[in-house]
Scaffold this motif. Structure first.
Motif, PDB file in Angstrom:
ATOM      1  N   THR C  20      -3.414   8.882  -1.557  1.00 13.71           N
ATOM      2  CA  THR C  20      -4.407   7.814  -1.367  1.00 13.71           C
ATOM      3  C   THR C  20      -5.159   7.524  -2.657  1.00 13.71           C
ATOM      4  O   THR C  20      -5.141   8.314  -3.594  1.00 13.71           O
ATOM      5  N   HIS C  21      -5.860   6.387  -2.632  1.00 14.18           N
ATOM      6  CA  HIS C  21      -6.664   6.002  -3.796  1.00 14.18           C
ATOM      7  C   HIS C  21      -8.084   6.557  -3.696  1.00 14.18           C
ATOM      8  O   HIS C  21      -8.927   6.248  -4.531  1.00 14.18           O
ATOM      9  N   TYR C  22      -8.378   7.345  -2.655  1.00 12.75           N
ATOM     10  CA  TYR C  22      -9.757   7.805  -2.473  1.00 12.75           C
ATOM     11  C   TYR C  22     -10.150   8.826  -3.536  1.00 12.75           C
ATOM     12  O   TYR C  22      -9.319   9.567  -4.050  1.00 12.75           O
ATOM     13  N   VAL C  54     -12.893  -4.348   4.977  1.00  8.64           N
ATOM     14  CA  VAL C  54     -13.174  -4.492   3.557  1.00  8.64           C
ATOM     15  C   VAL C  54     -14.180  -3.392   3.216  1.00  8.64           C
ATOM     16  O   VAL C  54     -15.232  -3.295   3.816  1.00  8.64           O
ATOM     17  N   VAL C  58      -9.906  -0.387   2.441  1.00  8.77           N
ATOM     18  CA  VAL C  58      -9.223  -1.684   2.485  1.00  8.77           C
ATOM     19  C   VAL C  58      -7.699  -1.548   2.404  1.00  8.77           C
ATOM     20  O   VAL C  58      -6.962  -2.361   2.948  1.00  8.77           O
ATOM     21  N   LEU C  59      -7.254  -0.497   1.713  1.00  8.19           N
ATOM     22  CA  LEU C  59      -5.804  -0.297   1.583  1.00  8.19           C
ATOM     23  C   LEU C  59      -5.269   0.689   2.614  1.00  8.19           C
ATOM     24  O   LEU C  59      -4.147   1.174   2.493  1.00  8.19           O
ATOM     25  N   TYR C  61      -3.943   0.455   5.296  1.00  9.87           N
ATOM     26  CA  TYR C  61      -2.641   0.113   5.893  1.00  9.87           C
ATOM     27  C   TYR C  61      -1.459   0.671   5.120  1.00  9.87           C
ATOM     28  O   TYR C  61      -0.367   0.799   5.668  1.00  9.87           O
ATOM     29  N   ASP C  62      -1.681   0.987   3.855  1.00 11.11           N
ATOM     30  CA  ASP C  62      -0.580   1.519   3.046  1.00 11.11           C
ATOM     31  C   ASP C  62      -0.202   2.948   3.419  1.00 11.11           C
ATOM     32  O   ASP C  62       0.847   3.441   3.015  1.00 11.11           O
ATOM     33  N   GLU C  70      -5.079  -6.582   7.737  1.00  9.59           N
ATOM     34  CA  GLU C  70      -6.273  -6.422   6.905  1.00  9.59           C
ATOM     35  C   GLU C  70      -7.262  -7.526   7.282  1.00  9.59           C
ATOM     36  O   GLU C  70      -6.959  -8.699   7.146  1.00  9.59           O
TER      37      GLU C  70
END
Ligand SMILES: Cc1ncc(C[n+]2csc(CCOP(=O)(O)OP(=O)(O)O)c2C)c(N)n1
Ligand code: SF4
Ligand code: SF4
Ligand code: SF4
Ligand SMILES: [Mg+2]
Lengths: 355, 71, 252
Positions: C20-22, C54, C58-59, C61-62, C70
């Motif tokens: 993840t981008h977290y 948002v 937000v991402l 779903y990836d 979204e």
């Protein structure tokens, strides 16, 4: 329903949408179009559909967005202030490439304005409204029958191009009674769920994702180029116009919707006086029928654009004709609707006696 | 197979697993993964009680746990 | 006697196996994992539609192997309503931050709860707007410093924090409303069982369900992940008590 039935515009248009396969409607009350949601609330359950009264137009359009992601035929309707609130959703729906139909019964503005007929949301409908580079197909029927017929095309084209289609009318069309015939009835059981729809995987080998977000600039540019290619195709093939008494015309009124209806009476009066006046009536205001109008360059001595707004339609006429035909304009705002004589007077003031 | 397997490429070196391991066998290693994080590492597999806490708190699903059973 | 390795914990199958981008230690990841585990355990992967907000998620779903959409900022409950109405047998959940749900999207969440239709909401209360850099949220505590309440939130300047779970539990629509915390293994276990009840409330067609998750934002709180968990226990929980605020009959 092949026989003509006498119906109020706002209800006939709702039935037209149902005949076109619309089974889901989300909306919030606003005059002058309340008969549309009211009719939907009665009729949709009868045909296995669902009507939902949302908490606001913001919610309505986002419910539409959700249903559109499921690949069903869905619509909302509202009037000017409500359509303003929907602009965010319309932009998202456009950016996500999903289809829906939105009807605007335009009323006087800006702000709360009034509930009288107007065409002042033209720019909002055809040029933008929400953020980003997107387009909608915008149909502008000038009679109830035409509106009913166009609803079939609206849903078909929305599905075909995966885009928002708007139908713009006004309170006059919504409130008048006219005999209408429902010529086409779409059998919804023949409509297939599109492969992109988010309806649960149910064995599909991949997950479907619907989003308007693309974080990297190059990727979003590519996405925009795809949208632009689609809009170019729509511009090429979907613009429509009615050319009324144009064969021998020296002059043309350019008007749409209610205004075009009134202009036809002006033309009758003018012709009785020997003025060869015709009507160019955009049926789609986006794509604007510029090519069709351009064929009159060299044939017409002048055009008079008439609208219930201040030089909005006129701007598209200017762009189409680039001064190659003398351009006149007449408009009223705030919900004031000029009569046929008033339009003729404006014509004579700008073009003399039409010789 | 190890009792505690930490996928080093997923680990973001947050230290949460280390803070809650009851037998204190998790540490931050001195290696760097491809994203530039120093991944957590288990110093003594045999001491793991398989309590599950580290996997429960790991926000990056970096930890998988197994335990040998007699069959 | 032979020896075999028994699974104590393995990555959920509905997890898309991406990193993840977290930020490190952010409990968005924990909430995501619990969603994936429940989707697996309840056999929902084929009928789930996730509605993402948002905000930092937000991402989202990836990261899952089920269908997702979204939403616009705050509109996830409306979008979920449109999705659920068209396919009532599907499992539809929204995942929303506190800015998304309790500020810009307050009307949408209140009316979704009041309608009571079976959709499930995972609500991440991290006390600020994580994605935009740590501004004040409707859940920011009195005295808490954020980038838009630099001297600390005061009632005079900023009003009071909103307790979403308690507020929505006043409505007749919801079937299940709880507040949980993602600060420790024991609370994460409890969080999962609350989410299971929330999922069940929808699967069994009982009604609207929401689980508010006390979460962390180490980056904008300017604390380490471990300190952030402590802050949740010491400062956030006293104002946002854990518990079930609404459980109608049949929810289990
Ligand atoms: C209409 C609109 N307004 C503002 C924003 C900017 N924005 C993006 S995320 C966000 C706040 C997110 O905060 P929260 O919901 O608490 O989620 P978190 O990042 O904390 O998980 C805002 C204000 C936006 N994208 N759209
Ligand atoms: S399972 Fe428990 S004992 Fe084993 S490493 Fe993880 S936290 Fe420590
Ligand atoms: S909790 Fe996970 S991400 Fe954090 S240090 Fe441990 S293994 Fe790495
Ligand atoms: S900014 Fe805060 S909420 Fe967002 S990912 Fe980072 S730690 Fe999590
Ligand atoms: Mg937040």
């Amino acid at each position: 329903m092949s026989d003509k039935v006498l119906m109020k515009g706002a209800e006939a248009l709702a039935e037209g949408a149902i005949q076109a396969g619309c089974r889901y409607y989300f909306g919030y009350p606003i005059t002058p179009q309340n008969e549309t949601p009211e009719y939907m609330s009665r009729r949709l359950p009868e045909v296995g559909g669902r009507f939902v009264q949302a908490e606001s137009e913001v919610a309505s359009i986002n419910m539409v967005y959700g249903a559109a992601c499921a690949g069903v035929r869905v619509m909302t309707s509202s009037s000017s202030p409500g359509i303003s609130l929907m602009q965010e959703g319309i932009s998202y729906i456009s950016g996500s490439n999903v289809p829906c139909v939105v009807m605007n019964a335009m009323r006087g503005g800006p702000g709360l304005g009034n509930i009288a007929p107007a065409q002042a949301d033209y720019f909002q409908a055809v040029k933008g409204g929400g953020n980003g580079d997107y387009k909608r197909i915008v149909f502008a029927p000038s009679s109830i029958q035409e509106g009913v017929d166009l609803f079939v095309d609206a849903f078909e084209l929305a599905d075909k191009y995966r885009m928002v289609v708007m139908v713009i009318v006004d309170g006059l069309i919504g409130q008048m009674m006219e005999p209408v015939e429902f010529k086409t009835r779409i059998d919804v059981s023949t409509l297939k769920t599109p492969e992109w729809a988010t309806v649960g995987r149910h064995g599909r080998d991949h997950a479907n994702i619907i989003t308007s977000l693309t974080l990297d600039a190059a990727g979003l540019e590519q996405w925009n180029l795809k949208l632009q290619a689609k809009y170019a195709q729509v511009e090429l093939t979907e613009s429509r116009i009615e050319e009324y008494q144009m064969d021998d015309a020296d002059y043309a009124i350019i008007a749409y919707g209610t205004m075009a209806r009134i202009a036809k009476t002006t033309i009758r009066i003018a012709r009785a006086k020997g003025i060869k006046l015709g009507l160019l009536r955009p049926i789609t205001v986006w794509p604007f029928p510029a090519k069709q109008i351009q064929t009159y360059v060299g044939k017409l001595k002048g055009t008079l654009t008439v609208e219930l707004a201040y030089r909005q339609l006129f701007e598209d006429v200017q762009l189409a004709l680039c001064g190659k035909i003398p351009l006149g304009w007449y408009g009223r705002g705030g919900g004031v609707v000029p009569g046929p004589q008033e339009i003729l007077a404006a014509f004579e003031e700008q073009f003399g006696k039409g010789r | 197979m190890e009792r505690v397997s930490i996928d080093e490429e997923r680990c973001k070196s947050c230290g949460l697993c280390i803070s809650i391991c009851p037998v204190k066998i998790l540490i931050i290693s001195d290696r760097l993964n491809a994203r530039g994080f120093r991944p957590a590492q288990c110093t003594d597999q045999d001491k793991c009680t398989s309590c599950g806490s580290c996997a429960l708190i790991c926000p990056d699903i970096a930890i998988e746990l197994h335990r040998e059973v007699k069959v | 006697m032979a020896e075999q390795m028994k699974v104590i914990y393995e990555r959920p199958r509905s997890w898309a196996n991406k990193v993840t981008h977290y930020c490190p230690g952010c409990t968005h990841g924990v909430a995501h994992r619990l969603v994936a585990e429940l989707v697996d355990e309840m056999g929902l992967v084929d009928k789930t539609i996730g509605v993402w907000p948002v905000g930092c998620a937000v991402l989202g779903y990836d990261y899952f192997n089920f269908d997702s959409v979204e939403a616009a900022h705050g509109r996830a409950p409306a979008m979920a309503t449109g999705i659920k109405v068209t396919n009532p047998d599907n499992f539809v959940f929204t995942y929303q931050g506190d800015g998304d749900l309790a500020s810009i999207g307050m009307a949408e969440i209140v009316h979704a709860a009041a309608r009571g239709w079976p959709i499930t909401v995972i609500f991440i209360n991290n006390g600020n707007y994580g994605m935009t850099g740590g501004q004040m949220a409707p859940t920011t505590l009195l005295g808490q410093k954020t980038t838009t309440s630099p001297l600390g939130r005061t009632p005079q300047a900023n009003g009071f924090p909103i307790r979403v779970a308690e507020m929505l539990a006043q409505l007749d629509g919801p079937a299940y409303i709880a507040r949980v915390s993602l600060d420790s293994p024991v609370n994460i276990r409890k969080a999962k069982s609350a989410m299971r009840k929330a999922f069940n409330a929808q699967v069994r067609g009982i009604g609207f369900s929401l689980v508010e998750c006390l979460s962390t934002c180490p980056t904008n709180w300017k604390l380490t992940p471990v300190e952030s968990m402590e802050r949740v226990r010491k400062e956030v929980m006293p104002y946002f008590p854990l518990g079930e605020f609404k459980v109608v009959e049949g929810v289990l």
